[in-house]
Design an enzyme around this catalytic site. Structure first.
Site: not given
Ligand code: SMG
Ligand code: MG
Length: 372
Positions: A133, A159-161, A187, A189, A212, A237, A261, A289
């Site tokens: 990540s 995985k790119l935020k 992702d 968030n 995500e 997530d 998770k 994670g």
């Protein structure tokens, strides 16, 4: 299994580099470890709650408090990790705290009978593919350098935020530089709303494995609406805190992939239930994670070896975050981590390494008058 007591131990783990997401920047992890002592064995659990309630409502100090005041005192005189969830269920929420305690109990129980987490959970692989990540960077060139480094180390998926203002351009740059074969996902968030659907649709051209948690954690209905507007598969997530949430998300069409998770869902038993449910519905899962030390990472790697885990997880090597882990480090071999086979999680903290990062310790003795 009789529990003599539970230790709550806090450790301070500096990260090798700051990790930026849409909700904040991590520079150090303040981690709560739970250790249970039985006559025969000890067991460890790592609480994944962060210092501040930004990823989810839990935070490390709150987790320590709920463990000390409610969860540990609720343990019966004779504990079976498989059923302890029922003793903790009267306390609403606090899944990360519950997961840490249940994991420590499960670890002790498995160690006592010489069984590994992988064998207990139903692992079918000896090693698991690793993704990494990558946090939000100050510039695209910096991002490309970091991604190049991880690809060089052998990570099999990136995985790119992302966040509004850091999405289409960085994804385009990574695709152009590293090509169409790179397994790439993003992702958010929960940083977007449905009003951003047109923007998110622009990501469709990059052939991402998934996006995500684009929207708010409590909005399954809008995730379902968004999913119908994107060709990129939607993965949840934060929204999935239990098997019941996963069932609701699947029946609404809110996602076609789930990030599992164990901490977020209350432990490895619930994580396995979500795996089983998703597998029965043809929904792909992968292991998330929370910047775990080797303690939490070991159990995650065992979980990721179950048959339904069809995508590489955020199961990176210890060196992704930590110069010095508190256990023997997990190392990347051919882009994979080996599933531990020793009793319990198969790893233990190295006493000197653990002591060097410990900031506090608290012992909670269990008293069960008249054998309650
Ligand atoms: O352990 O490699 C890891 C972290 C992976 O991106 C990661 N976790 O939303 O999936 C997620 C985040 C939550 C923690 S961000 C500080
Ligand atoms: Mg996530």
């Amino acid at each position: 299994m009789k529990i003599e007591g539970v230790e709550l131990r806090r450790i301070a783990m500096p990260l090798k580099a700051p990790f930026r997401t849409s909700f904040g920047v991590e520079t150090d992890r303040d981690i709560l470890l739970v250790r249970v002592e039985t006559g025969d064995a000890e067991g460890w659990g790592e609480c994944v709650a962060m210092s501040e309630p930004r990823y989810s409502s839990e935070h490390v100090e709150g987790a320590a408090d709920v463990l000390r005041r409610f969860l540990v005192p609720a343990l019966p005189a004779e504990v079976d990790a498989n059923t302890v969830g029922a003793s903790l269920a009267p306390f609403v929420g606090h899944r990360m705290a519950k997961a840490a305690l249940e994991t420590a109990l499960l670890d002790a129980q498995l160690r006592a009978r010489g069984e590994s987490f992988g064998a207990f959970l139903g692992a079918v692989r000896e090693r698991v593919p690793s993704g990494v990540s990558v946090g939000i960077m100050d510039s695209v060139p910096e991002l490309l350098d970091v991604v190049e480094g991880f690809i060089g180390e052998g990570y099999l998926r990136i995985k790119l935020k992302i966040a509004p203002g850091w999405d289409v351009e960085p994804v385009r740059a990574v695709r152009e530089r590293f090509g169409a074969e790179l397994q790439l996902q993003v992702d958010a968030n929960a940083a977007y709303t449905l009003a951003d659907a047109a923007r998110l649709r622009r990501l469709d051209e990059f052939g991402l494995l998934l996006i995500e948690q684009p929207l708010a954690d409590d909005d399954l209905v809008q995730h379902a609406r968004l999913a119908r507007q994107l060709t990129t598969p939607v993965c949840l997530d934060e929204s999935i805190e239990s098997a019941a949430h996963a069932a609701a998300a699947i029946s609404l069409g809110a996602c076609s992939v789930v990030n599992i998770k164990p901490g977020r869902v209350g432990g490895y038993l619930e994580a396995r239930r979500i795996h089983d449910l998703c597998r029965a519905h043809g929904v792909a899962v992968w292991c998330g994670g929370m910047l775990e030390t080797g303690i939490g990472r070991a159990a995650n790697v065992a979980l990721a070896a179950l048959p339904g885990f069809s995508l590489p997880g955020d199961t990176s090597a210890s060196s992704r975050y930590y110069a010095n882990d508190i256990t023997a480090p997990f190392e990347l071999v051919d882009g994979h981590l080996e599933v531990p086979t020793g009793p319990g999680t198969g790893v233990s903290p190295v006493p000197e390494l653990l002591d060097a990062v410990t900031t506090s310790r608290e012992w909670i003795a269990l008293r069960h008058p008249l054998g309650r």
